[in-house]
Design a protein around this motif. Structure first.
Motif, PDB file in Angstrom:
ATOM      1  N   SER A  59     -13.474 -39.208 -10.601  1.00  0.00           N
ATOM      2  CA  SER A  59     -13.797 -40.252 -11.863  1.00  0.00           C
ATOM      3  C   SER A  59     -12.374 -40.933 -12.147  1.00  0.00           C
ATOM      4  O   SER A  59     -12.417 -41.854 -12.577  1.00  0.00           O
ATOM      5  CB  SER A  59     -14.024 -39.280 -13.135  1.00  0.00           C
ATOM      6  OG  SER A  59     -15.263 -38.305 -12.767  1.00  0.00           O
ATOM      7  N   LYS A  87     -16.437 -22.076 -10.533  1.00  0.00           N
ATOM      8  CA  LYS A  87     -17.037 -23.083 -10.915  1.00  0.00           C
ATOM      9  C   LYS A  87     -18.627 -23.128 -10.617  1.00  0.00           C
ATOM     10  O   LYS A  87     -19.553 -23.887 -11.171  1.00  0.00           O
ATOM     11  CB  LYS A  87     -16.392 -24.385 -10.128  1.00  0.00           C
ATOM     12  CG  LYS A  87     -15.101 -24.953 -10.089  1.00  0.00           C
ATOM     13  CD  LYS A  87     -14.680 -25.643  -9.317  1.00  0.00           C
ATOM     14  CE  LYS A  87     -13.292 -26.126  -9.273  1.00  0.00           C
ATOM     15  NZ  LYS A  87     -12.779 -26.921 -10.104  1.00  0.00           N
ATOM     16  N   ASP A 124     -12.003 -31.060 -10.010  1.00  0.00           N
ATOM     17  CA  ASP A 124     -12.496 -31.496 -11.519  1.00  0.00           C
ATOM     18  C   ASP A 124     -11.594 -32.964 -11.939  1.00  0.00           C
ATOM     19  O   ASP A 124     -10.535 -32.985 -12.027  1.00  0.00           O
ATOM     20  CB  ASP A 124     -12.008 -30.598 -12.463  1.00  0.00           C
ATOM     21  CG  ASP A 124     -12.962 -29.149 -12.528  1.00  0.00           C
ATOM     22  OD1 ASP A 124     -13.526 -29.180 -11.275  1.00  0.00           O
ATOM     23  OD2 ASP A 124     -12.478 -28.314 -13.196  1.00  0.00           O
ATOM     24  N   GLY A 125     -12.454 -34.018 -12.043  1.00  0.00           N
ATOM     25  CA  GLY A 125     -11.802 -35.337 -12.565  1.00  0.00           C
ATOM     26  C   GLY A 125     -11.526 -36.168 -11.339  1.00  0.00           C
ATOM     27  O   GLY A 125     -10.859 -37.172 -11.799  1.00  0.00           O
ATOM     28  N   ALA A 172     -13.592 -28.528 -15.944  1.00  0.00           N
ATOM     29  CA  ALA A 172     -14.850 -29.569 -15.797  1.00  0.00           C
ATOM     30  C   ALA A 172     -15.816 -28.730 -16.777  1.00  0.00           C
ATOM     31  O   ALA A 172     -16.328 -27.643 -16.130  1.00  0.00           O
ATOM     32  CB  ALA A 172     -15.351 -30.031 -14.545  1.00  0.00           C
ATOM     33  N   ARG A 173     -16.526 -29.259 -17.542  1.00  0.00           N
ATOM     34  CA  ARG A 173     -17.797 -28.850 -18.138  1.00  0.00           C
ATOM     35  C   ARG A 173     -19.238 -29.394 -17.630  1.00  0.00           C
ATOM     36  O   ARG A 173     -20.164 -28.998 -17.474  1.00  0.00           O
ATOM     37  CB  ARG A 173     -17.839 -29.253 -19.692  1.00  0.00           C
ATOM     38  CG  ARG A 173     -16.786 -28.398 -20.587  1.00  0.00           C
ATOM     39  CD  ARG A 173     -16.757 -29.050 -21.837  1.00  0.00           C
ATOM     40  NE  ARG A 173     -18.219 -28.893 -22.700  1.00  0.00           N
ATOM     41  CZ  ARG A 173     -18.409 -29.792 -23.848  1.00  0.00           C
ATOM     42  NH1 ARG A 173     -17.346 -30.317 -24.324  1.00  0.00           N
ATOM     43  NH2 ARG A 173     -19.549 -29.434 -24.387  1.00  0.00           N
ATOM     44  N   THR A 226     -21.454 -24.375 -12.891  1.00  0.00           N
ATOM     45  CA  THR A 226     -21.285 -25.539 -13.843  1.00  0.00           C
ATOM     46  C   THR A 226     -22.398 -26.670 -13.438  1.00  0.00           C
ATOM     47  O   THR A 226     -22.596 -27.006 -12.372  1.00  0.00           O
ATOM     48  CB  THR A 226     -19.873 -26.139 -13.635  1.00  0.00           C
ATOM     49  OG1 THR A 226     -18.947 -24.979 -13.801  1.00  0.00           O
ATOM     50  CG2 THR A 226     -19.508 -27.136 -14.422  1.00  0.00           C
ATOM     51  N   TYR A 265     -15.331 -34.968 -20.490  1.00  0.00           N
ATOM     52  CA  TYR A 265     -16.167 -33.630 -20.173  1.00  0.00           C
ATOM     53  C   TYR A 265     -15.936 -33.234 -18.560  1.00  0.00           C
ATOM     54  O   TYR A 265     -16.233 -32.118 -18.313  1.00  0.00           O
ATOM     55  CB  TYR A 265     -17.655 -33.773 -20.363  1.00  0.00           C
ATOM     56  CG  TYR A 265     -17.819 -34.394 -21.828  1.00  0.00           C
ATOM     57  CD1 TYR A 265     -18.100 -33.124 -22.728  1.00  0.00           C
ATOM     58  CD2 TYR A 265     -18.027 -35.479 -21.937  1.00  0.00           C
ATOM     59  CE1 TYR A 265     -18.443 -33.614 -24.282  1.00  0.00           C
ATOM     60  CE2 TYR A 265     -18.276 -35.664 -23.335  1.00  0.00           C
ATOM     61  CZ  TYR A 265     -18.558 -35.010 -24.513  1.00  0.00           C
ATOM     62  OH  TYR A 265     -18.952 -35.277 -25.589  1.00  0.00           O
ATOM     63  N   ASN A 266     -15.157 -34.046 -18.051  1.00  0.00           N
ATOM     64  CA  ASN A 266     -15.000 -33.840 -16.398  1.00  0.00           C
ATOM     65  C   ASN A 266     -13.749 -33.352 -16.051  1.00  0.00           C
ATOM     66  O   ASN A 266     -13.465 -32.963 -14.906  1.00  0.00           O
ATOM     67  CB  ASN A 266     -15.454 -35.190 -15.732  1.00  0.00           C
ATOM     68  CG  ASN A 266     -15.517 -34.753 -14.247  1.00  0.00           C
ATOM     69  OD1 ASN A 266     -14.771 -35.474 -13.529  1.00  0.00           O
ATOM     70  ND2 ASN A 266     -16.259 -33.903 -13.572  1.00  0.00           N
ATOM     71  N   TYR A 282     -10.116 -31.016 -15.863  1.00  0.00           N
ATOM     72  CA  TYR A 282      -9.941 -29.590 -15.740  1.00  0.00           C
ATOM     73  C   TYR A 282      -9.906 -28.966 -16.958  1.00  0.00           C
ATOM     74  O   TYR A 282      -9.194 -29.415 -17.852  1.00  0.00           O
ATOM     75  CB  TYR A 282      -8.774 -29.599 -14.974  1.00  0.00           C
ATOM     76  CG  TYR A 282      -8.363 -27.911 -14.435  1.00  0.00           C
ATOM     77  CD1 TYR A 282      -9.229 -27.404 -13.523  1.00  0.00           C
ATOM     78  CD2 TYR A 282      -7.884 -27.192 -15.400  1.00  0.00           C
ATOM     79  CE1 TYR A 282      -9.207 -26.104 -13.178  1.00  0.00           C
ATOM     80  CE2 TYR A 282      -7.592 -25.912 -15.295  1.00  0.00           C
ATOM     81  CZ  TYR A 282      -8.242 -25.203 -14.054  1.00  0.00           C
ATOM     82  OH  TYR A 282      -8.086 -23.885 -13.738  1.00  0.00           O
ATOM     83  N   PHE A 334     -19.997 -31.499 -13.586  1.00  0.00           N
ATOM     84  CA  PHE A 334     -19.763 -32.265 -12.397  1.00  0.00           C
ATOM     85  C   PHE A 334     -20.779 -33.606 -12.163  1.00  0.00           C
ATOM     86  O   PHE A 334     -21.832 -33.562 -12.846  1.00  0.00           O
ATOM     87  CB  PHE A 334     -19.900 -31.514 -11.160  1.00  0.00           C
ATOM     88  CG  PHE A 334     -18.856 -30.257 -11.441  1.00  0.00           C
ATOM     89  CD1 PHE A 334     -17.677 -30.420 -11.466  1.00  0.00           C
ATOM     90  CD2 PHE A 334     -19.370 -29.072 -10.967  1.00  0.00           C
ATOM     91  CE1 PHE A 334     -16.929 -29.179 -11.420  1.00  0.00           C
ATOM     92  CE2 PHE A 334     -18.542 -27.995 -10.943  1.00  0.00           C
ATOM     93  CZ  PHE A 334     -17.448 -28.145 -11.265  1.00  0.00           C
TER      94      PHE A 334
END
Length: 317
Positions: free
Chosen positions: A178, A48, A174-175, A221-222, A51, A216-217, A219, A224
């Motif tokens: 969110s 990661k 990732d995510g 993730a593009r 990123t 975009y977040n 897995y 963070f």
């Protein structure tokens, strides 16, 4: 409350979040605002590194733009927007020092705490001097409002700083932050609508913003959110709960925040006392990763737990 003031904020914030992400993400890459990954963390996280982080700017922009469309009609939005932006600014400074100035720890602990304390203090002063909400709060499952006097404001600092740092610790997969927070924001949106509260538009804007960001977040993730996003979201959760006079409900709907913070406190305290660890790694989501759970499973389980607790919270209020 006009249904357009509920549905439109979700759609507008979602549209803004989705639309600006392909612009902001390459911009963050160009500026080399890449994520720093700890060497002592799970090995799977090393990939990661680099990123783009500070994606919380996407969340904040969509929330702010959407909220400004409704703030004149619903002035109750103002204190929630202030807390969200205020804590987001503290997070931005922390991220900036980490990724731009290449100081891995970011703000010094006392600097971070001072910033958070100032934001909480201004929010508390606004609540005291500019609103008529008083010092009553809902006791979950009883339907009763209890006036706790000056303790209300002392508790406010504890709740706000605890929630903000809980959201910060939750942002590790990732995510994860969110997914958990979009469910919490949905809960508060439903309650705000039911109570005809003026905070509904900003709460709905947070839902839309996070749904767009998750595109975009998730897995892999593009981007963070970084401390910019996690501290802002913690500020939102704490402030909207106070505007609805139900801060105690945070323990239920944001249970994951609480567990993440508690796991760190237990780990650090026990290690200092005995030299041994309770968890394989803290915060606790890393413990489950190192126990063999795929990252996506941890995120899914934590989100499911939050969803169930939000349903229970509906009964509590």
């Amino acid at each position: 409350m006009n249904k357009n003031d509920v549905i439109i904020p979700i759609l507008v914030a979602f549209g803004i979040s989705v639309a600006i992400s392909p612009i902001v993400i390459p911009f963050l890459k160009k500026l080399k605002f890449g994520q720093f990954v700890r060497d002592d963390g799970p090995e799977s996280h090393l990939k990661k590194s680099g990123t783009p982080t500070m994606g919380g700017l996407i969340i904040l922009l969509s929330i702010v733009i959407t909220s400004l469309l409704y703030i004149k009609k619903y002035p109750e939005i103002l204190p929630v927007l202030f807390a969200t932006l205020g804590f987001g600014l503290v997070g931005f400074l922390d991220d900036y020092i980490k990724v731009v100035m290449k100081r891995s720890l970011g703000l010094k602990p006392w600097q971070k705490m001072l910033g958070q304390f100032l934001v909480a203090g201004i929010f508390a002063y606004y609540m005291y001097s500019r609103t008529e909400l008083g010092t009553e709060m809902l006791i979950p499952f009883t339907g009763k409002m209890v006036d706790i006097g000056w303790v209300y404001y002392v508790l406010m600092f504890v709740v706000m700083l605890g929630t903000v740092n809980g959201a910060n610790f939750t942002d590790g997969l990732d995510g994860l932050a969110s997914s958990v927070t979009v469910l919490i924001a949905t809960f508060f949106s439903v309650v705000a609508i039911a109570y005809s509260s003026g905070v509904a538009p900003i709460s709905c804007a947070v839902v839309g913003s996070l749904l767009g960001f998750l595109v975009y977040n998730v897995y892999p993730a593009r981007v963070f959110m970084g401390d910019t996003g996690s501290l802002a979201l913690g500020g939102f959760v704490a402030s909207v709960a106070y505007m609805l006079q139900m801060p105690l409900i945070i323990l239920l709907v944001a249970f994951i925040y609480f567990v993440e913070v508690l796991s760190v406190i237990i780990q650090v305290g026990y290690f200092k006392k005995t030299g041994k660890r309770v968890f394989k790694m803290a915060p606790i989501h890393h413990h489950f990763e190192l126990s063999g759970w795929p990252e996506t499973k941890v995120v899914a389980i934590f989100a499911i737990i939050t969803a169930v607790l939000c349903f229970i919270a509906m009964l509590a209020v």
